[in-house]
Design a protein around this motif. Structure first.
Motif, PDB file in Angstrom:
ATOM      1  N   PHE A 333     -13.934  45.577   8.947  1.00 22.21           N
ATOM      2  CA  PHE A 333     -14.832  44.673   9.661  1.00 22.21           C
ATOM      3  C   PHE A 333     -15.764  43.975   8.669  1.00 22.21           C
ATOM      4  CE2 PHE A 333     -13.443  47.489  12.933  1.00 22.21           C
ATOM      5  CZ  PHE A 333     -13.595  46.831  14.152  1.00 22.21           C
ATOM      6  N   SER A 334     -16.218  42.790   9.029  1.00 23.29           N
ATOM      7  CA  SER A 334     -17.268  42.108   8.268  1.00 23.29           C
ATOM      8  C   SER A 334     -18.223  41.456   9.256  1.00 23.29           C
ATOM      9  CB  SER A 334     -16.671  41.049   7.330  1.00 23.29           C
ATOM     10  OG  SER A 334     -16.063  40.016   8.081  1.00 23.29           O
ATOM     11  N   LEU A 335     -19.514  41.342   8.860  1.00 20.14           N
ATOM     12  CA  LEU A 335     -20.521  40.755   9.748  1.00 20.14           C
ATOM     13  C   LEU A 335     -21.356  39.723   9.002  1.00 20.14           C
ATOM     14  CD1 LEU A 335     -22.213  40.619  12.389  1.00 20.14           C
ATOM     15  CD2 LEU A 335     -23.603  42.488  11.459  1.00 20.14           C
ATOM     16  N   LEU A 336     -21.234  38.481   9.436  1.00 21.69           N
ATOM     17  CA  LEU A 336     -22.118  37.416   8.958  1.00 21.69           C
ATOM     18  C   LEU A 336     -23.312  37.387   9.910  1.00 21.69           C
ATOM     19  CD1 LEU A 336     -22.141  34.893   6.930  1.00 21.69           C
ATOM     20  CD2 LEU A 336     -21.556  33.580   8.957  1.00 21.69           C
ATOM     21  N   THR A 337     -24.501  37.729   9.411  1.00 23.68           N
ATOM     22  CA  THR A 337     -25.649  37.903  10.299  1.00 23.68           C
ATOM     23  C   THR A 337     -26.290  36.577  10.699  1.00 23.68           C
ATOM     24  OG1 THR A 337     -27.099  38.224   8.387  1.00 23.68           O
ATOM     25  CG2 THR A 337     -26.188  40.199   9.411  1.00 23.68           C
ATOM     26  N   ILE A 357     -21.325  41.945  -3.907  1.00 26.63           N
ATOM     27  CA  ILE A 357     -22.065  43.158  -3.529  1.00 26.63           C
ATOM     28  C   ILE A 357     -21.383  43.983  -2.436  1.00 26.63           C
ATOM     29  CG2 ILE A 357     -23.573  42.164  -1.737  1.00 26.63           C
ATOM     30  CD1 ILE A 357     -25.879  43.704  -3.385  1.00 26.63           C
ATOM     31  N   ALA A 358     -20.571  43.348  -1.588  1.00 25.69           N
ATOM     32  CA  ALA A 358     -19.881  44.098  -0.528  1.00 25.69           C
ATOM     33  C   ALA A 358     -18.507  44.606  -0.963  1.00 25.69           C
ATOM     34  CB  ALA A 358     -19.737  43.225   0.718  1.00 25.69           C
ATOM     35  N   SER A 359     -18.064  44.223  -2.175  1.00 28.54           N
ATOM     36  CA  SER A 359     -16.727  44.626  -2.638  1.00 28.54           C
ATOM     37  C   SER A 359     -16.780  45.196  -4.062  1.00 28.54           C
ATOM     38  CB  SER A 359     -15.772  43.418  -2.595  1.00 28.54           C
ATOM     39  OG  SER A 359     -16.309  42.335  -3.336  1.00 28.54           O
ATOM     40  N   SER A 382     -14.627  32.381  -4.929  1.00 25.74           N
ATOM     41  CA  SER A 382     -15.474  32.116  -3.765  1.00 25.74           C
ATOM     42  C   SER A 382     -16.122  30.737  -3.862  1.00 25.74           C
ATOM     43  CB  SER A 382     -16.548  33.200  -3.647  1.00 25.74           C
ATOM     44  OG  SER A 382     -17.479  32.870  -2.645  1.00 25.74           O
ATOM     45  N   ILE A 383     -16.649  30.401  -5.030  1.00 23.66           N
ATOM     46  CA  ILE A 383     -17.301  29.090  -5.227  1.00 23.66           C
ATOM     47  C   ILE A 383     -16.298  27.963  -4.978  1.00 23.66           C
ATOM     48  CG2 ILE A 383     -18.284  27.555  -6.987  1.00 23.66           C
ATOM     49  CD1 ILE A 383     -19.640  30.076  -8.189  1.00 23.66           C
ATOM     50  N   ASP A 384     -15.093  28.124  -5.516  1.00 20.21           N
ATOM     51  CA  ASP A 384     -14.066  27.080  -5.358  1.00 20.21           C
ATOM     52  C   ASP A 384     -13.573  27.000  -3.911  1.00 20.21           C
ATOM     53  OD1 ASP A 384     -14.301  26.618  -8.055  1.00 20.21           O
ATOM     54  OD2 ASP A 384     -12.519  27.770  -8.609  1.00 20.21           O
ATOM     55  N   ALA A 385     -13.337  28.156  -3.297  1.00 22.41           N
ATOM     56  CA  ALA A 385     -12.797  28.180  -1.939  1.00 22.41           C
ATOM     57  C   ALA A 385     -13.789  27.622  -0.930  1.00 22.41           C
ATOM     58  CB  ALA A 385     -12.415  29.608  -1.551  1.00 22.41           C
ATOM     59  N   MET A 386     -15.081  27.896  -1.142  1.00 21.16           N
ATOM     60  CA  MET A 386     -16.105  27.477  -0.195  1.00 21.16           C
ATOM     61  C   MET A 386     -16.747  26.142  -0.571  1.00 21.16           C
ATOM     62  SD  MET A 386     -15.853  29.866   1.953  1.00 21.16           S
ATOM     63  CE  MET A 386     -17.095  29.127   2.991  1.00 21.16           C
ATOM     64  N   GLY A 411     -18.132  33.745   1.580  1.00 16.33           N
ATOM     65  CA  GLY A 411     -17.247  34.123   0.476  1.00 16.33           C
ATOM     66  C   GLY A 411     -17.328  35.612   0.170  1.00 16.33           C
ATOM     67  N   ARG A 412     -18.549  36.170   0.246  1.00 15.16           N
ATOM     68  CA  ARG A 412     -18.753  37.612   0.021  1.00 15.16           C
ATOM     69  C   ARG A 412     -17.866  38.436   0.950  1.00 15.16           C
ATOM     70  NH1 ARG A 412     -24.414  39.489   2.062  1.00 15.16           N
ATOM     71  NH2 ARG A 412     -25.165  38.448   0.180  1.00 15.16           N
ATOM     72  N   TRP A 413     -17.861  38.059   2.239  1.00 15.67           N
ATOM     73  CA  TRP A 413     -17.103  38.847   3.210  1.00 15.67           C
ATOM     74  C   TRP A 413     -15.602  38.625   3.079  1.00 15.67           C
ATOM     75  CZ3 TRP A 413     -19.173  42.924   4.686  1.00 15.67           C
ATOM     76  CH2 TRP A 413     -20.545  43.007   4.974  1.00 15.67           C
ATOM     77  N   LEU A 414     -15.186  37.430   2.690  1.00 15.67           N
ATOM     78  CA  LEU A 414     -13.752  37.182   2.518  1.00 15.67           C
ATOM     79  C   LEU A 414     -13.186  38.057   1.404  1.00 15.67           C
ATOM     80  CD1 LEU A 414     -13.438  33.309   2.916  1.00 15.67           C
ATOM     81  CD2 LEU A 414     -13.033  35.097   4.611  1.00 15.67           C
TER      82      LEU A 414
END
Length: 499
Positions: A333-337, A357-359, A382-386, A411-414
């Motif tokens: 699971f992931s949560l974007l608050t 930080i989450a991975s 993440s920078i490139d994808a987002m 990106g962090r959660w992906l």
């Protein structure tokens, strides 16, 4: 007319390490007008206003207020001189009362020593009655929803008898009814001759409330025109530098078998009670409802950051306890608050640290040290994808625009490779071009078989990207609708069911 110019900003330049945030930007604000400031995330809108408000010092250029040159050194100086700003990211003393927050730093005194609580209460009520705000001045800020806290911030700006008020994304956490209330307040202020600078990504709002529109791109002025002369497509083209024909990407996902099952979910310390639903692989499931209806609490209880009173979660046919965030991440699971600043970002850490930080486990080597090369690689992905706008991976998180901060968190959660994404207001404070990119990302994830739950206050957004929509009301599930065939009226009727 020249004599009506209340605020004049000329050739404002501001450079941060590695990036020119403002490049000779100019803006004139006339008395009794609403001047909209628009642009993509990172275009320089908030930076320009922070230079006015004394949060940043400009490198060059001049600022005139009623013909007098000003260079505020801090926000207190700006407020004392009649310039107020309602920030997108609320920065309030949450353990204090509403009236404490409004009069902080300028308490009325009794005998020059003691705080005059009665006068503070009366003065707060006077401002609230004038603005038709129904909030108890003695209520603790942390006990109120974000929308009411936003209204308190607006009341605080008005209480300074300001000549200029800057609204930075003021409706991002407001319901439609609250937006109408805000517009009544803005029209009242405009009638008094106050100059309003209004920053928003919501096109319909801008067209409705503005007299003049200035569009910025990459730290520079692109155009300033009367609002009546610009259509929505014109504004979008000026903002993104290209045509954007569709607001939402085509839906390419196909929902499959049931993957997530939530039964009789109730919160220990919230109004959430007896919520049951199913979500499928490859499905985008929306959660609609008024502010405080239980949408956010549903996601928080599923993810284990809010205490469950009762209820079960089943993932792919197996019981899933999700007692805390660590266990939920382990379970996919992931949560974007909802509140990016309070619960999403680590503001003093850099972008790389915020991204990985989450991975962190995947970057461990020999069980005890983190691989810098591995973290840099994932951060760059993440920078490139987002399409995150940042000078470098070492840039502090707090120096990015709100929308780019949001991209870093997504990106962090992906990078945790989740199977279930819980997204609470994923496009809040994000420009129209970046919104399209995030919608595309959500639909791509669903097409890959991921299960996505989206909470949004924007009805067109839910209708545009979701397959089904659950409607919350008073902490309960009021109904379920098919996004392809439902209407906004049907959703709003269900949202009011248990209010």
């Amino acid at each position: 007319m020249e004599q009506d110019v209340l605020l004049r900003m000329t050739d404002i330049t501001k450079t941060f390490p590695g990036v020119k945030a403002l490049d000779h930007v100019s803006l004139d604000l006339e008395k009794g007008t609403v001047h909209a400031l628009m642009g993509e995330n990172g275009a320089g809108k908030s930076t320009l206003m922070k230079c006015l408000f004394g949060i940043y010092s400009k490198d060059s250029g001049t600022i005139l207020l009623e013909g007098r040159e000003i260079n505020f050194k801090n926000s207190r100086e700006a407020l004392d001189n009649g310039v107020a700003m309602v920030h997108q990211e609320l920065n309030q003393a949450l353990k204090r009362t509403v009236m404490d927050n409004i009069w902080l730093g300028r308490y009325p005194l009794k005998g020059g020593v003691m705080v005059d609580e009665k006068k503070m209460y009366r003065d707060t009520m006077a401002v609230f009655e004038e603005l038709e705000i129904h909030v108890d001045p003695r209520r603790i800020m942390s006990t109120m929803p974000v929308s009411q806290r936003q209204m308190v911030e607006i009341a605080k700006a008005v209480s300074y008898n300001s000549k200029v008020i800057v609204f930075d994304e003021p409706t991002s956490s407001l319901t439609e009814e609250e937006v109408e209330h805000l517009f009544r307040i803005i029209n009242m202020l405009r009638d008094r001759g106050i100059g309003i600078i209004y920053i928003s990504h919501k096109m319909a709002e801008i067209k409705r409330i503005s007299d003049t529109i200035t569009v910025m791109r990459d730290g520079a002025n692109v155009a300033t025109k009367p609002a009546a002369e610009l259509e929505v497509n014109d504004i979008i083209r000026l903002m993104v530098g290209r045509e954007l024909t569709n607001q939402f990407p085509p839906k390419t996902n196909t929902p499959g078998e049931v993957y997530l099952k939530v039964e009789n979910l109730s919160g220990q310390y919230s109004l959430l009670r007896d919520v049951s639903f199913e979500a499928r692989r490859g499905e985008v499931l929306g959660l609609a409802g008024l502010d405080g209806s239980g949408r956010t609490e549903t996601l928080e209880n599923i993810f284990g950051v809010a205490t469950r009173k009762s209820g079960t979660i089943t993932l792919d046919g197996k019981p899933c306890r999700n007692r805390n965030a660590r266990e939920s991440i382990k379970n996919g699971f992931s949560l974007l608050t909802e509140e990016r600043r309070a619960t999403g970002i680590f503001s003093i850490l850099n972008i790389r640290e915020n991204t990985v930080i989450a991975s962190l486990k995947k970057h461990l080597r020999a069980g005890f040290y983190l691989s810098g090369a591995s973290m840099r690689k994932d951060t760059q992905w993440s920078i490139d994808a987002m399409h995150t706008k940042t000078p470098s991976q070492e840039t502090q998180m707090r120096s990015l625009s709100g929308g780019n901060q949001q991209k870093v968190i997504i990106g962090r959660w992906l990078l945790t490779d989740p199977e279930v994404l819980l997204l609470d207001e994923p496009t809040r404070g994000i420009d129209v071009g970046a919104k399209y990119e995030i919608y595309q990302l959500i639909l791509d994830l669903a097409s890959r078989g991921k299960t996505v739950l989206v909470v949004s206050s924007e009805m067109p957004e839910l209708l545009g990207i979701c397959d089904r929509i659950l409607v919350m009301s008073g902490g309960r599930l009021a109904g379920e609708v098919d996004a392809r065939t439902t209407t906004q009226e049907e959703i709003m009727t269900l949202a009011a069911k248990y209010v």
